[in-house]
Write an enzyme that holds these catalytic residues in place. Structure first.
Site, PDB file in Angstrom:
ATOM      1  NE  ARG A 102      -4.199  -1.922   1.875  1.00  0.00           N
ATOM      2  CZ  ARG A 102      -4.252  -3.082   2.508  1.00  0.00           C
ATOM      3  NH1 ARG A 102      -3.310  -3.402   3.391  1.00  0.00           N
ATOM      4  NH2 ARG A 102      -5.227  -3.927   2.270  1.00  0.00           N
ATOM      5  CE  LYS A 139      -1.073  13.102 -15.587  1.00  0.00           C
ATOM      6  NZ  LYS A 139      -1.424  13.438 -16.997  1.00  0.00           N
ATOM      7  CD  GLU A 164       5.598  15.024 -23.689  1.00  0.00           C
ATOM      8  OE1 GLU A 164       5.070  16.118 -23.425  1.00  0.00           O
ATOM      9  OE2 GLU A 164       4.950  13.955 -23.701  1.00  0.00           O
ATOM     10  CE  LYS A 217       4.336  16.782 -15.553  1.00  0.00           C
ATOM     11  NZ  LYS A 217       5.060  15.625 -16.109  1.00  0.00           N
ATOM     12  CD  GLU A 225      -4.287  15.105 -16.310  1.00  0.00           C
ATOM     13  OE1 GLU A 225      -5.083  14.446 -16.981  1.00  0.00           O
ATOM     14  OE2 GLU A 225      -3.051  14.941 -16.341  1.00  0.00           O
ATOM     15  NE  ARG A 266       0.333  16.291 -13.702  1.00  0.00           N
ATOM     16  CZ  ARG A 266       0.930  15.459 -12.837  1.00  0.00           C
ATOM     17  NH1 ARG A 266       0.539  15.436 -11.571  1.00  0.00           N
ATOM     18  NH2 ARG A 266       1.904  14.672 -13.239  1.00  0.00           N
ATOM     19  CG  ASN A 323      -2.224  15.293 -20.816  1.00  0.00           C
ATOM     20  OD1 ASN A 323      -1.229  14.605 -20.781  1.00  0.00           O
ATOM     21  ND2 ASN A 323      -3.045  15.431 -19.790  1.00  0.00           N
ATOM     22  CG  HIS A 373      -0.059  13.972 -24.482  1.00  0.00           C
ATOM     23  ND1 HIS A 373       0.579  15.118 -24.899  1.00  0.00           N
ATOM     24  CD2 HIS A 373       0.849  13.296 -23.727  1.00  0.00           C
ATOM     25  CE1 HIS A 373       1.810  15.140 -24.408  1.00  0.00           C
ATOM     26  NE2 HIS A 373       2.000  14.054 -23.702  1.00  0.00           N
ATOM     27  CG  HIS A 388      -2.189   8.984 -25.112  1.00  0.00           C
ATOM     28  ND1 HIS A 388      -2.677   9.394 -23.881  1.00  0.00           N
ATOM     29  CD2 HIS A 388      -0.851   9.160 -25.047  1.00  0.00           C
ATOM     30  CE1 HIS A 388      -1.674   9.801 -23.124  1.00  0.00           C
ATOM     31  NE2 HIS A 388      -0.558   9.664 -23.811  1.00  0.00           N
ATOM     32  CG  HIS A 444       4.735   9.386 -25.332  1.00  0.00           C
ATOM     33  ND1 HIS A 444       3.366   9.260 -25.348  1.00  0.00           N
ATOM     34  CD2 HIS A 444       4.997  10.523 -24.623  1.00  0.00           C
ATOM     35  CE1 HIS A 444       2.810  10.253 -24.673  1.00  0.00           C
ATOM     36  NE2 HIS A 444       3.781  11.042 -24.233  1.00  0.00           N
TER      37      HIS A 444
END
Length: 443
Positions: free
Chosen positions: A200, A222, A264, A306, A316, A320, A324, A327, A331, A344
């Site tokens: 955990r 992330k 990026e 960032k 996010e 935030r 993206n 993206h 994606h 990517h």
């Protein structure tokens, strides 16, 4: 339809190793001209005014807001420290050349006596021994285990993740152990997710070795894995103890991977930092030539952008999401072509052009901004159109399960206003999206 530049780029052998790359060339020394062209940090953003705490991230040298223990040691190779300001979970990003040769820098962030280094088959032969030495030098109480995963986006799945858990359980690691991510974005995402879930939650450290990871994925917490139906759909927000960026690891990075990371870097300029974008336009040849001063500045400024955003919107909820840009389209390309077929950054580059095209169709940006976005990505030797396999229907079906969908509405990051401005919105003319998809797809 795919541009010839896109096709030739993707035809390059993706299996070229980082070790072969470094034997072919070393990073040249920084030229005085390149160093002189580095602007001081500045901000041009679609974000609201900064909180005083977040503004600390814009200093040329930003000190971690915790205790003096977070400071680099005397005579350190650390050239910059950027603080990710999250209250009692704040952490430093160390940036400099040769940082893996400084054991104290890494050891101060290790909790307990047990460490698990998570890396891959490409990076392990290059840096695992050095990192193990840095963790144990004059520190006999610490023992280090390692797990070496297969390399590539296609292995960012539950089956590969279980190998990390298997090693942790077999090694009888406890809650005071520390996981160390040694590699690019895939390793960082998987190690971070494993650290979030094992017992955990255990501590972890990021040591990114690709430009993509250094300027983006290692910062902000992330973590996660892919699902066959969509990228990064399974994961958690989980912050590291520190991010250690040794810029010398870029010496072994293949050219294709370097270009992928630049996608990026370009993103930050387009969405929130116009002076940084203008600097990139002038210094792209220096970045591609791996001039140390140019790379160091690009990494520093990207991390500052960032960190500033993450400090204001860790989970996010709005701001935030602007990180993206490109993206959602990107994606879809990665998922639709099979994870790993496109890197990517390559997919994000094509997606950024599509987002710019849609923004222009909506009347939200001038033609000149769209053209500058295309030009800089072409200069970076990145694709500017999706592959021929991507159809309108394939884009739509994959984008329908994107993480930014809310109540059935696809929200997008689009450019709006002057250079360095953007919006995250679901309030746009759907015809513009359809027109963009038809313009970039044969059917």
């Amino acid at each position: 339809m795919a541009a010839a530049a896109s096709s030739s780029l993707l035809a390059a052998a993706s299996s070229s190793s980082r070790a072969a790359a470094v034997s072919a060339r070393r990073a040249p020394s920084a030229s005085p001209a390149a160093a002189a062209s580095l602007p001081s940090p500045s901000r041009a953003s679609c974000a609201p005014p900064l909180r005083a705490s977040a503004a600390r991230t814009l200093r040329s040298r930003v000190v971690a807001s915790a205790a003096p223990a977070m400071q680099p040691p005397p005579a350190s190779r650390v050239s910059t420290v950027v603080d990710v300001d999250l209250g009692d979970r704040s952490y430093p990003i160390y940036i400099g050349a040769g940082l893996l040769d400084e054991p104290d820098l890494l050891q101060r962030h290790v909790h307990g006596k047990r460490v698990l280094v998570v890396t891959n088959t490409t990076v392990a032969p290059l840096y695992l021994e050095k990192v193990t030495w840095a963790l144990t030098h004059n520190n006999p109480n610490v023992s280090v285990e390692s797990v070496i995963l297969p390399d590539g986006e296609k292995y960012k799945d539950m089956g590969t993740l279980m190998k990390v858990f298997d090693k942790a359980v077999e090694s009888r690691l406890d809650r005071r152990c520390t996981f160390v991510a040694l590699g690019g974005g895939v390793i960082g995402d998987m190690c971070g997710f494993a650290a979030a879930a094992f017992l955990r939650g255990v501590n972890f450290i990021q040591i990114p070795t690709t430009l993509m990871a250094q300027v983006d994925s290692s910062v902000g917490g992330k973590t996660g894995i892919n699902h066959p139906l969509g990228k990064n759909l399974i994961g958690a927000f989980y912050q590291p103890q520190c991010v250690l960026i040794d810029t010398e690891t870029l010496n072994t990075l293949p050219d294709r991977e370097l270009a992928s990371g630049i996608a990026e870097v370009v993103k930050y300029g387009l969405i929130r930092d116009a002076p940084f974008f203008e600097w990139q336009e002038k210094n792209m040849p220096a970045l591609l030539a791996r001039e140390p001063s140019a790379l160091a500045y690009a990494i520093k400024r990207s991390c500052e952008n960032k960190a500033e955003v993450v400090a204001q919107d860790e989970k996010e909820s709005g701001l935030r999401a602007t990180l993206n840009l490109g993206h959602t389209f990107g994606h879809a390309i990665e998922t639709g072509t099979g994870y790993g077929a496109w890197l990517h950054g390559e997919a994000v580059a094509a997606g950024t052009v599509m987002a710019a095209d849609m923004s222009h169709r909506l009347g939200w940006i001038d033609e000149s901004i769209k053209k500058r976005a295309i030009d800089i990505l072409e200069k970076a030797k990145l694709p500017i159109t999706p592959p021929e396999a991507m159809t309108v229907e394939k884009f739509k079906s994959i984008m329908a399960v994107d993480k930014k969908v809310a109540d059935g509405l696809l929200r997008l990051i689009l450019l709006k206003g002057p250079l360095g401005s953007c919006v995250f919105t679901g309030d746009y003319d759907r015809n513009a999206l359809d027109e963009t998809l038809r313009a970039f797809c044969d059917c």
